[in-house]
Design an enzyme around this catalytic site. Structure first.
Site, mmCIF file in Angstrom:
data_model
loop_
_atom_site.group_PDB
_atom_site.id
_atom_site.type_symbol
_atom_site.label_atom_id
_atom_site.label_comp_id
_atom_site.label_asym_id
_atom_site.label_seq_id
_atom_site.Cartn_x
_atom_site.Cartn_y
_atom_site.Cartn_z
ATOM 1 N N HIS A 60 39.287 44.656 38.286
ATOM 2 C CA HIS A 60 40.396 43.797 37.912
ATOM 3 C C HIS A 60 40.142 42.354 38.334
ATOM 4 O O HIS A 60 39.495 42.092 39.346
ATOM 5 C CB HIS A 60 41.684 44.290 38.587
ATOM 6 C CG HIS A 60 42.066 45.673 38.189
ATOM 7 N ND1 HIS A 60 42.756 46.532 39.016
ATOM 8 C CD2 HIS A 60 41.845 46.368 37.040
ATOM 9 C CE1 HIS A 60 42.947 47.696 38.397
ATOM 10 N NE2 HIS A 60 42.409 47.608 37.193
ATOM 11 N N TYR A 130 47.131 45.342 50.190
ATOM 12 C CA TYR A 130 46.561 44.078 49.713
ATOM 13 C C TYR A 130 47.522 42.935 50.045
ATOM 14 O O TYR A 130 48.715 43.056 49.805
ATOM 15 C CB TYR A 130 46.438 44.016 48.194
ATOM 16 C CG TYR A 130 45.958 45.189 47.429
ATOM 17 C CD1 TYR A 130 44.827 45.075 46.621
ATOM 18 C CD2 TYR A 130 46.640 46.401 47.422
ATOM 19 C CE1 TYR A 130 44.394 46.123 45.841
ATOM 20 C CE2 TYR A 130 46.205 47.458 46.656
ATOM 21 C CZ TYR A 130 45.082 47.324 45.864
ATOM 22 O OH TYR A 130 44.658 48.373 45.091
#
Length: 198
Positions: A60, A130
């Site tokens: 990604h 994250y």
């Protein structure tokens, strides 16, 4: 923080202090981050994913600028974390580097805007957290197929990859480059310079 083989990516290898109660470690230190990157980590969003063994997320990336930098660690189980240089014009274009993130070593990875990110869960219930420099904006988010032979990422043998429908339909590196989807190295460098000057 230790620089990875891909410019713009670093690994934190913290000292873990175990005792009879459990353990303690610092998984982010602003001063150390600034020393490595030359700027502070802007925090706009925090994410958490839970994956069963074999789940493969990525590769990604987001349109840069503004892009989306990520600072992440695995708080439960283990994953193979991969950073891919998708910046057209970069000396490292198309190259990747990998590090195991797990709940024993407590390593963390930072990747700057413009780099691609993927990981494979090596255990059931692998939890990755994250810190993201920008929020999620669907129209700016993209992917490259993680099993693209041109990338040649050495995913662990003996684990069948489980991909989302979106990741399974992602373009190859060549297709993404031909369609103009990939970020420019010069645009990324200009963005990093802006971050350093702020």
């Amino acid at each position: 923080m230790r620089a990875m083989e891909i410019s713009g990516a670093w690994v934190l290898e913290p000292k873990v202090f175990p005792d009879e109660r459990g353990s303690f470690h610092e998984w982010y230190r602003g001063e150390e981050f600034r020393e490595a990157t030359g700027y502070d980590l802007g925090l706009a969003q925090a994410n958490m994913s839970v994956s069963r063994r074999g789940v493969l997320r990525g590769v990604h990336f987001a349109d840069t600028p503004p892009g989306q930098a990520k600072y992440l660690t695995c708080v439960r189980g283990a994953v193979l974390d991969v950073v891919v240089d998708l910046r057209v014009g970069s000396p490292d274009f198309g190259r990747w580097d990998a590090v195991r993130l797990d709940d024993e070593t407590r390593h963390a990875v930072f990747l700057a805007e413009g780099l691609g990110h993927a990981f494979m869960a090596l255990t059931d219930d692998a939890i990755v957290v994250y810190l993201c420099s920008t929020g999620y904006v669907p129209q700016r988010e993209h992917g490259v197929h993680p099993l693209d032979p041109e990338l040649g990422i050495a995913w662990p043998e003996g684990i069948e990859p489980v991909l989302s429908e979106k990741d399974a339909q992602a373009p190859t590196l060549a297709e993404a480059r031909q369609s103009g989807l990939l970020p420019s190295y010069e645009a990324c460098r200009a963005h990093y310079a802006t971050l350093r000057s702020d």
